[in-house]
Design a protein around this motif. Structure first.
Motif, PDB file in Angstrom:
ATOM      1  N   SER A  56       0.849  -1.188   0.000  1.00 46.62           N
ATOM      2  CA  SER A  56       0.000   0.000   0.000  1.00 46.62           C
ATOM      3  C   SER A  56       0.886   1.240   0.000  1.00 46.62           C
ATOM      4  CB  SER A  56      -0.912   0.014   1.227  1.00 46.62           C
ATOM      5  OG  SER A  56      -0.160   0.251   2.400  1.00 46.62           O
ATOM      6  N   ALA A  57       0.236   2.380   0.030  1.00 50.65           N
ATOM      7  CA  ALA A  57       0.979   3.619   0.236  1.00 50.65           C
ATOM      8  C   ALA A  57       1.539   3.589   1.659  1.00 50.65           C
ATOM      9  CB  ALA A  57       0.063   4.819   0.046  1.00 50.65           C
ATOM     10  N   CYS A  58       2.581   4.363   1.904  1.00 49.14           N
ATOM     11  CA  CYS A  58       3.213   4.369   3.224  1.00 49.14           C
ATOM     12  C   CYS A  58       2.494   5.277   4.218  1.00 49.14           C
ATOM     13  CB  CYS A  58       4.678   4.771   3.096  1.00 49.14           C
ATOM     14  SG  CYS A  58       5.658   3.503   2.265  1.00 49.14           S
ATOM     15  N   LYS A  62      -4.883   2.766   6.965  1.00 42.72           N
ATOM     16  CA  LYS A  62      -4.484   1.362   7.122  1.00 42.72           C
ATOM     17  C   LYS A  62      -3.092   1.242   7.745  1.00 42.72           C
ATOM     18  CE  LYS A  62      -3.506  -0.750   3.350  1.00 42.72           C
ATOM     19  NZ  LYS A  62      -4.212  -0.114   2.310  1.00 42.72           N
ATOM     20  N   THR A  63      -2.123   1.952   7.198  1.00 40.16           N
ATOM     21  CA  THR A  63      -0.757   1.846   7.734  1.00 40.16           C
ATOM     22  C   THR A  63      -0.671   2.450   9.134  1.00 40.16           C
ATOM     23  OG1 THR A  63      -0.119   3.814   6.469  1.00 40.16           O
ATOM     24  CG2 THR A  63       0.404   1.676   5.501  1.00 40.16           C
ATOM     25  N   ALA A 141      11.037   2.854  -2.192  1.00 43.80           N
ATOM     26  CA  ALA A 141      11.078   3.748  -1.029  1.00 43.80           C
ATOM     27  C   ALA A 141       9.706   4.290  -0.677  1.00 43.80           C
ATOM     28  CB  ALA A 141      12.051   4.893  -1.288  1.00 43.80           C
ATOM     29  N   LYS A 142       8.842   4.465  -1.674  1.00 41.94           N
ATOM     30  CA  LYS A 142       7.529   5.026  -1.362  1.00 41.94           C
ATOM     31  C   LYS A 142       6.406   3.988  -1.383  1.00 41.94           C
ATOM     32  CE  LYS A 142       6.759   6.809  -6.008  1.00 41.94           C
ATOM     33  NZ  LYS A 142       6.490   7.979  -6.803  1.00 41.94           N
TER      34      LYS A 142
END
Length: 159
Positions: A56-58, A62-63, A141-142
């Motif tokens: 997922s996105a960082c 959720k994160t 990294a992203k």
């Protein structure tokens, strides 16, 4: 499980269902409230354990939740279709399905090689390809990648 006649106890049959499913419903707890999302996944088998890979996105809800409370529950299902009933017996209608549920702990991957392997497993499973991909370091990294190890999967089916 209440309906023991629908339980799948053969671990190989459980993994066969996992192979057929392409999405997973991931449930988390956010300050005492349930939160669930549907995601694509990749996986590998480690003996009788299931190792799930998700990305997922960082940043985002959720994160944020997983960083505070990495304990999760998951559910996946596939091959669903209606079972015809009759007008005289509406309770005879049903749904044919195969499903797997389980729990585990989300662990965020930081190593680029681990992330690459996880993303390749995800693409391989969802796209049904044996091709392997390289990912630019800036993309890795992203991209947030995490794994969940589960040893308590339960398979269920209605034929």
């Amino acid at each position: 499980m209440r309906r023991k006649d629908r339980e799948i106890t053969d671990i190989n049959a459980v993994f066969a269902i996992i192979e057929r499913c392409k999405t997973i419903h991931l449930a988390m707890v956010d300050d005492g409230k349930p939160y669930a999302v549907t995601m694509n996944f990749g996986y590998r088998r480690e003996g009788d354990a299931l190792i799930l890979y998700l990305h997922s996105a960082c940043e985002g809800r959720k994160t944020d939740i997983l960083r505070k409370n990495p304990t999760v529950f998951f559910q996946m299902d596939c091959n669903g279709e209606p079972i015809a009933g009759t007008a005289g017996n509406p309770c005879s209608y049903g749904w044919r399905y195969e499903s797997v549920t389980g729990s585990g702990t989300a662990v965020f991957l930081e190593d680029d090689d681990e992330k690459t392997d996880a993303l390749n497993r995800l693409l391989g499973h969802v796209a049904e390809t044996a091709e392997t991909f390289s990912f630019p370091p800036a993309a890795l990294a992203k991209t947030c990648v995490f794994r969940i190890r589960s040893v308590d999967m339960i398979g269920k089916q209605c034929k």
